[in-house]
Design a protein around this motif. Structure first.
Motif, short mmCIF file in Angstrom:
data_model
loop_
_atom_site.label_atom_id
_atom_site.label_comp_id
_atom_site.label_asym_id
_atom_site.label_seq_id
_atom_site.Cartn_x
_atom_site.Cartn_y
_atom_site.Cartn_z
N GLY A 75 0.61 -1.48 -0.05
CA GLY A 75 0.24 0.46 0.19
C GLY A 75 0.75 1.57 0.19
O GLY A 75 2.04 1.06 0.51
N GLY A 76 0.14 2.40 -0.37
CA GLY A 76 0.80 3.54 -0.70
C GLY A 76 0.91 4.68 0.32
O GLY A 76 0.90 4.03 1.84
N ILE A 77 2.03 5.34 0.73
CA ILE A 77 2.53 6.66 1.46
C ILE A 77 2.40 7.79 1.73
O ILE A 77 1.88 7.93 0.14
CB ILE A 77 4.11 7.02 1.74
N LYS A 98 -8.69 -4.68 -1.99
CA LYS A 98 -7.99 -4.35 -3.87
C LYS A 98 -7.03 -5.19 -4.27
O LYS A 98 -7.60 -6.08 -5.50
CB LYS A 98 -7.56 -2.98 -3.90
N CYS A 99 -6.28 -5.90 -3.92
CA CYS A 99 -5.24 -7.06 -3.61
C CYS A 99 -5.91 -8.12 -4.29
O CYS A 99 -6.11 -8.78 -4.83
CB CYS A 99 -4.37 -7.18 -3.37
N SER A 100 -7.11 -8.59 -3.26
CA SER A 100 -7.77 -9.97 -3.29
C SER A 100 -8.61 -9.89 -4.29
O SER A 100 -8.58 -10.77 -5.43
CB SER A 100 -8.54 -9.88 -2.37
N LEU A 102 -7.87 -8.54 -7.34
CA LEU A 102 -7.54 -8.83 -8.12
C LEU A 102 -6.97 -9.74 -8.79
O LEU A 102 -6.20 -10.07 -9.84
CB LEU A 102 -6.38 -7.37 -8.54
N GLY A 103 -6.31 -10.97 -7.15
CA GLY A 103 -5.93 -11.61 -7.20
C GLY A 103 -4.54 -11.25 -7.37
O GLY A 103 -3.83 -12.56 -7.85
N ILE A 104 -4.11 -11.02 -7.02
CA ILE A 104 -2.73 -10.49 -6.72
C ILE A 104 -2.28 -11.10 -5.43
O ILE A 104 -2.87 -10.68 -4.18
CB ILE A 104 -1.80 -9.12 -7.59
N PRO A 105 -1.10 -11.77 -4.96
CA PRO A 105 -1.03 -12.04 -3.61
C PRO A 105 -0.48 -11.19 -2.29
O PRO A 105 1.31 -11.54 -1.93
CB PRO A 105 0.21 -13.68 -3.82
N PHE A 106 -0.94 -10.19 -2.47
CA PHE A 106 -0.71 -9.03 -1.34
C PHE A 106 -1.58 -8.91 -0.53
O PHE A 106 -2.59 -9.35 -1.11
CB PHE A 106 -0.03 -7.71 -2.43
N GLY A 107 -1.42 -8.64 0.56
CA GLY A 107 -1.51 -8.21 2.22
C GLY A 107 -2.55 -6.21 1.92
O GLY A 107 -1.44 -6.15 0.80
N GLY A 108 -2.83 -5.99 2.55
CA GLY A 108 -2.57 -4.32 3.06
C GLY A 108 -2.71 -3.60 3.37
O GLY A 108 -2.54 -4.48 4.73
N ILE A 343 -11.66 0.16 -5.45
CA ILE A 343 -11.04 -1.44 -5.29
C ILE A 343 -10.53 -1.87 -6.60
O ILE A 343 -9.57 -2.56 -6.65
CB ILE A 343 -11.86 -2.09 -4.22
N LEU A 344 -11.87 -1.13 -7.74
CA LEU A 344 -11.52 -1.84 -8.65
C LEU A 344 -10.62 -1.24 -9.92
O LEU A 344 -9.78 -0.97 -10.63
CB LEU A 344 -12.61 -2.79 -9.25
N ALA A 345 -11.42 0.47 -9.56
CA ALA A 345 -11.49 1.62 -10.71
C ALA A 345 -9.86 2.31 -10.44
O ALA A 345 -9.42 2.53 -11.20
CB ALA A 345 -11.84 2.33 -10.66
N ASN A 346 -9.35 1.90 -9.89
CA ASN A 346 -8.18 2.90 -9.26
C ASN A 346 -6.82 1.31 -9.09
O ASN A 346 -6.05 1.47 -8.59
CB ASN A 346 -7.97 3.93 -8.20
N ALA A 347 -6.94 0.32 -9.30
CA ALA A 347 -6.02 -0.91 -8.75
C ALA A 347 -5.26 -1.60 -10.02
O ALA A 347 -4.56 -1.56 -9.77
CB ALA A 347 -6.95 -2.17 -8.71
#
Ligand code: NAD
Length: 420
Positions: A75-77, A98-100, A102-108, A343-347
């Protein structure tokens, strides 16, 4: 960092309420719901920084990790005078979904410093950033938590964080942050990724709505990394951009703005105000202009109970995080105005951040076409999943996106179990 004049709930309250609603609909038990509604790890730091005049100022910063069931936190700063612990918590929760989704292996995760960076010299900004990086170093790292840019931070800030972390480790660690300059291991296409993702989602939405892209009109609030680039790419895709704004004011031209000239004017004059050949419009009035798509791409809480009934756009595409309050969501739903959720539009940004991290770990770098192609495929796939569930279950796009995101996190949590 809510700047709307209308009273709006904090992003943390909104995120927790969203969790409770989806959890109730999915029949999740109270223990799981409580885990989803809180951050796993929270760090608040107070940073002494020597200013150019010799005085020492102390700044407050945070790094909040919400959930790491599916992988390292990401996540950003944000650097902004309105940053609070609750805002950072809320943004961290959104990152998990958002990560979930998009199916990418990160948490938030999310980070922030309460500061107006425009009041600092470059040297002060660098010293503040390095001190913050050092203070959060114990909980970040390529396998733990990987920061990225957000409001008022950029590739230079990421380079300072990467350098500070690397100096403390004793060797170069490019994968500790994403959004770095390309010559330091950044990914091709990362700067444009969030705006590009927005454009792709807007195009897919237009298709579902039976709107032809050529001639569809768009009003965009915010001209930073997200709004400015979305404007440029949406214009290139055939949309007609009728209004744009920065933090002070906006411009409106129903026949369509020449986006490149507007961006060049702002670069040259430091503000969009005075752009020739277009009418001035306030940030509030921009949101209520007649147009096909409204893209809030600045800060949270902009579409609220006080103005949702006056929105004339046929649909909203959330470039920013949290620009629509829950009350406004309900009003827009009752008026049959679809909202493509943040969580979709800016993913697109976190998606290419993931590509950057993968490239760093492999020390093998991709061409820009490959990055953009993979981004496009995954954005289209994610949009289709959300739109499909929304249609099938007759639920708003946001509820569908949250349900998909939360379900996957719960599945990972349940399979892993609780230690000890
Ligand atoms: P940025 O700092 O590059 O730009 C912010 C823009 O918003 C600037 O043009 C600023 O003038 C404008 N602005 C600030 N306050 C405003 C106000 N009250 N009204 C209207 N305009 C205002 O930031 P960014 O990276 O473009 O981020 C914008 C939003 O998008 C934030 O909500 C951020 O969390 C979200 N986001 C950013 C990324 C990314 O990759 N940068 C990814 C996902 C989501």
């Amino acid at each position: 960092m809510t700047t709307a004049t209308h009273a709006t709930p904090s992003l943390y309250e909104v995120a927790r309420e969203q969790v409770r609603q989806v959890a109730a609909a999915l029949g999740l038990d109270a223990g799981v719901t409580a885990q989803l509604a809180t951050c796993r790890r929270e760090l608040t730091v107070h940073l002494p920084v020597r200013m150019d005049d010799g005085a020492v100022r102390v700044f407050e910063g945070h790094r909040m990790q919400h959930n790491t069931a599916r992988g390292p936190a990401k996540g950003g700063i944000r650097y902004h005078p309105g940053v609070t612990a609750d805002e950072v918590r809320g943004l961290a929760i959104l990152m998990t979904w958002k990560c979930s989704l998009l199916g990418i292996p990160f948490g938030g995760a999310k980070g922030g410093i309460t500061v107006d960076p425009k009041t600092l010299s470059k040297g002060e900004l660098e010293r503040l950033t390095r001190r913050y990086a050092s203070a959060i170093a114990p909980i970040i790292g390529p396998q733990q938590d990987i920061p990225a840019p957000d409001v008022n931070t950029n590739s230079q800030v990421m380079a300072w964080i990467m350098d500070t972390y690397s100096a403390e480790q004793g060797y170069g660690v490019p994968a500790v942050v994403t959004g770095k300059p390309v010559h330091l291991g950044g990914s091709q296409g990362r700067t444009e990724a969030t705006g590009r993702g927005c454009m792709i989602v807007a195009r897919e939405l237009a298709k579902t709505m039976g709107l032809s892209v050529s001639g569809a009109t768009v009003a965009i609030q915010g001209m930073g990394n997200v709004g400015g680039i979305a404007a440029r790419l949406m214009a290139a895709a055939g949309f007609t951009i009728v209004a744009m704004s920065d933090s002070k004011t906006g411009v409106h031209k129903p026949q369509g703005l020449d986006v490149a000239s507007v961006l060049a004017w702002r670069r040259e004059h430091g503000a969009i105000a005075g752009f020739p050949g277009a009418a001035g419009v306030s940030n509030e009035a921009l949101l209520e202009l007649p147009c096909d798509l409204l893209v809030p791409a600045a800060v949270e809480g902009q579409i609220h109970a006080g103005n949702a009934a006056a929105i004339k756009a046929k649909a909203v595409v959330e470039g920013a995080n949290g620009p629509t309050t829950p009350e406004a969501d309900r009003i827009l739903e009752s008026r049959a105005i679809p909202v493509v959720p943040d969580i979709l539009a800016n993913a697109g940004g976190v998606l290419v951040s993931y590509f950057e991290w993968v490239q760093n770990l492999q020390s093998f770098y991709w061409e820009e076409d490959e990055v953009n192609e993979r981004l496009e495929q995954l954005m289209i796939k994610s949009y289709a999943a959300v739109a499909g569930m929304s249609k099938e279950r007759q639920m708003p796009l946001r509820q569908a996106a949250l349900t998909l995101g939360i379900q996957r996190v719960v599945e990972a949590m349940e399979t892993r179990g609780i230690y000890p």
